[in-house]
Structure formats: C-alpha cells, structure tokens
Write an enzyme that holds these catalytic residues in place. Structure first.
Site, short mmCIF file in Angstrom:
data_model
loop_
_atom_site.label_atom_id
_atom_site.label_comp_id
_atom_site.label_asym_id
_atom_site.label_seq_id
_atom_site.Cartn_x
_atom_site.Cartn_y
_atom_site.Cartn_z
N GLN A 1 2.78 35.88 -17.64
CA GLN A 1 2.03 35.49 -16.45
C GLN A 1 0.52 35.67 -16.60
OE1 GLN A 1 5.12 37.69 -13.79
NE2 GLN A 1 4.16 36.16 -12.49
N HIS B 1 10.20 41.17 -19.59
CA HIS B 1 9.89 40.71 -18.24
C HIS B 1 10.11 39.20 -18.19
CE1 HIS B 1 7.47 41.55 -14.38
NE2 HIS B 1 7.92 40.30 -14.30
N ASN C 1 13.19 43.64 -16.53
CA ASN C 1 12.67 43.40 -15.19
C ASN C 1 13.61 42.52 -14.37
OD1 ASN C 1 10.13 43.44 -13.33
ND2 ASN C 1 10.69 41.28 -13.41
N GLU C 2 14.06 43.06 -13.26
CA GLU C 2 14.79 42.31 -12.24
C GLU C 2 15.98 41.51 -12.76
OE1 GLU C 2 11.20 41.73 -8.98
OE2 GLU C 2 11.89 39.96 -10.10
#
Length: 422
Positions: free
Chosen positions: A26, A120, A164-165
């Site tokens: 990102q 991530h 992540n998540e």
C-alpha cells in the site's frame, strides 16, 4: 512485552505502544512480483487503479520514520513484502533483506518500537500459481519464509505478527465482495485474467485477501501455527501473534441469527485459534449492522463520512472486550482509523476510540498498544487511492508529506500516554 501497570493520571500502562501502521504494497510502490500487482493489471479488473509508485515509501522510509517519531509516536507497525524477499520459490534476496534491516535500524534510531508483520495480504505470484492460500503446501512455504526472515532480522525486533486479517474475507463475502467456493471464481474477470497469466485456472487463484472458502480458513490457520513455531525456533523470546479483522456486529430487526453466525464465523473462531499466542492484534473501524438479508444502511441521523459510511468509533471498545472475554490473550490494537476527507471527523474519531480503549483497560482488559490506520493516505486495494485513512496526506504527484491535524492530536495523546483524554 511484559505485564505493565498504569500511572495514576491515565489508564494506559507506562510502556504502552502508540503508533501508526502501513502495509508494504500500500505504500512502497513498484511491488511487481506479487499477486495484487497482477490483479491490478488484468483486463476488466475489479481494481479501480494500479498501485504504481504508491507512496514511494520503499525509498523514503527513513524520512517517513523520522516524521512519525517527530509527531510523538513511539511505535511503527509495517509489513515485509514476501515477494521482494523471496521473488522466486526458494530464492531469497539479500538486497531486500538488507532494505528491511535498515528500516528496522531507522526505527531504533528514532525511538520507535517496530511491530513487524510478515504477511499483509500480498503473496508472491509464484505462490498463487501453485494454488495460493488453498494449497496444502502453503503453510510449509510460509513457515520457511518466516524462519529465514527471523534468522536474518529477528535481532532487531521483538513483536511479530505472522499475518494480517485472515478473517477479512469472511466479512467481505457477507458484503458480496469475495467468493465462498473456488468454483465461484470461474466467473470473475479478475481471476480469469490472473489465471491466464499464471498458467492455471480461475478456481485455483486463491489470493489471501479475497478467498472466503473453508479451504482458505484451514490453510491460514495451519500457516499461522507453523509460522509461530518457526519464529520461536529461531527466537524463543519473540512475541508472536496474528492480527484479526474483528467486527462489532449489531442486529437490525430480524438480523439476530445472522449476527450470531457472523460473530462465530468472523470473530470467535479466530480468537479461539489465538489461544497460546503471546498477543492478538485486533483491527476494526466501525460497526456492521445486519438485517435478515445482510448489511443494512445507516439509520437516519447517523454521522457519515463522505462515502455515506457510518462513523462509529465505539466499535473498538466492543471488539477488545469481546476478545478478552473469549480468550485471555494480551491485545494490541494493530489497526483502527477512519476513512474521511474531513480531518475534523478523524480527530473526533481518534479521541473517542482511544478513550474507549482506555476505559477497557481501566476495566481490566490487557491492551498493550494502539496503532492508528494509517500513517499515510495510501493505496486501498480494490478502491485505489480514493479512500483517505491517513493522518499524513501524500501528494500523488510530488509525494510531499503533510501531517494533518489528526497526526498532531494522536501525537499529543501519545506524548501524554493518553492523559490528555482523561
């Protein structure tokens, strides 16, 4: 990361971690070896635009880290890019490892405790070609990567998030944004295009973020277990957990059964898998209100952002309390923030959300850190650069950084260890 006590003026422990978070794809720019870059560039993609240069954090990381420290923060959560470190299966890049080593050095030079996320969302394209996050070999491959990273870099950080998540896809499926069976991917142009590029079929394109299948659940759970073991074999003292996209579910009339199901599928089963971890990272942004047929729009009079989404800063308090009641594992808020063009909304959100965390701590919940999402306005996946979560604005042409008022508010909260709110 040891048990800490709060001072009289604030409920937050003396060594509480105050920071902001980013993810490699990102913000870094030019991550051309991963699956997301591929998805962004296939014909008829679901992605609004390419990540491109992102925030050029790959070259500007030292000044960005210095900026975060200058605000008064004492921690920085960032992720390593697997596709840079292992661009081909079994081939590890000494140059990429040295880059992340220098990022870690920069954190220490500026007094920031690094929270390192090994994965991530983005995966090497070669992993997806093998079947990605539904393939039985992925846990072993991920554990090998984690072992190499820990062996090379583990002397420079103490807190590791394996992934992540892993549960985000469950919520995305509830919203109609992810497939719940491999066969459903056959009709998605993004997966069709990726499959052609990878020499496979669309049903086998199982990226981490959008695969909401039971196969993906089992693979991610096993990958976390194996990664934790691999990290601990190298650095037994490393604090290891994962981060979860847990949600504050509310029921509209008739939505009670749906809320119960989503609480179990999205929140509780992942929390139970955190048993035995050193901590669990919790990430939430607002509440999700469900009726009998799925999510319902905000009520009349609700406070909204520019995209019509409800602003509900109390969600983080509910999520950390549910987690503590479910599994007595220390908590770090690894993401919490607001998408808005109006930074006065973000200021209000941060003050309320952090206060909710403080109240939970005062009630006995073991929370050890708060990471705001995000450090900078960045690439928000299928939505491109439209959403604005950052406490620092980034000029898309010049890459100039401009801290927003919310950055200084968070810095004041950090410098006073939350006392300014109590």
């Amino acid at each position: 990361m040891t048990t800490m006590t709060a001072t009289a003026a604030t409920p937050f422990p003396e060594d509480f971690l105050w920071g902001a978070a980013t993810a490699s794809h990102q913000v870094e720019g030019g991550n051309t070896n991963n699956d997301c870059w591929l998805y962004e560039h296939v014909p008829n993609t679901m992605f609004a635009e390419s990540s491109g240069d992102a925030c050029d954090h790959f070259t500007r990381y030292r000044s960005d880290i210095a900026l975060l420290a200058s605000l008064g923060l004492n921690s920085y959560r960032f992720s390593l890019e697997w596709s840079r470190i292992e661009p081909a299966e079994g081939e590890f890049s000494a140059v990429a490892i040295e880059h992340y080593r220098d990022m870690l050095r920069a954190c220490h030079e500026h007094g920031l405790t690094p929270l390192v996320t090994y994965h991530h969302f983005t995966s090497p394209a070669w992993l997806i070609a093998r079947g990605g996050w539904e393939d039985a070999s992925t846990p072993d491959l991920f554990a090998r990567y984690c072992r190499v990273v820990t062996d090379e870099l583990g002397d420079l950080f103490d807190i590791a998030c394996t992934m992540n998540e892993p549960n985000l896809s469950v919520l995305l499926a509830e919203m109609g944004l992810a497939e719940t069976s491999p066969a459903q991917r056959l009709g998605n142009p993004t997966w069709q295009g990726a499959a052609r590029a990878l020499g496979t079929t669309a049903d086998k394109v199982a990226g981490f973020q959008l695969a909401a299948t039971e196969e993906a659940f089992e693979v991610a759970a096993e990958a976390h277990r194996q990664a934790r073991r691999a990290i601990k074999e190298v650095r037994p003292e490393m604090q290891v957990g994962w981060t979860l996209a847990n949600t504050d579910f509310h029921a509209a009339p008739g939505g009670e059964q749906r809320v119960a199901r989503m609480n179990e599928d999205n929140n509780l089963r992942y929390l139970r898998l955190s048993e035995g971890d050193d901590f669990v990272g919790l990430q939430t942004y607002n509440r999700t209100v469900l009726g009998p047929d799925g999510p319902v729009p905000p009520e009349d009079g609700a406070v909204l952002n520019q995209g019509g989404e409800e602003i509900w800063p109390w969600a983080i308090g509910a999520v950390v309390r549910q987690a503590w009641e479910t599994v007595k594992v220390p908590i770090i808020v690894t993401e919490n923030g607001l998408n808005t063009e109006d930074d006065t909304q973000r200021v209000d959100f941060l003050r309320t959300a952090v206060t909710e965390v403080g109240r939970a701590i005062a009630d006995g919940v073991d929370v050890r850190g708060y990471m705001c999402w995000s450090a900078m306005d960045n690439f928000e996946w299928i939505f491109g650069y439209g959403p604005k979560f950052g406490i620092i604005a980034v000029d898309r042409v010049t890459q100039e950084r401009r801290p927003k008022p919310s950055a200084h508010v968070l810095g004041e909260i950090a410098r006073t260890n939350g006392a300014v709110l109590f």
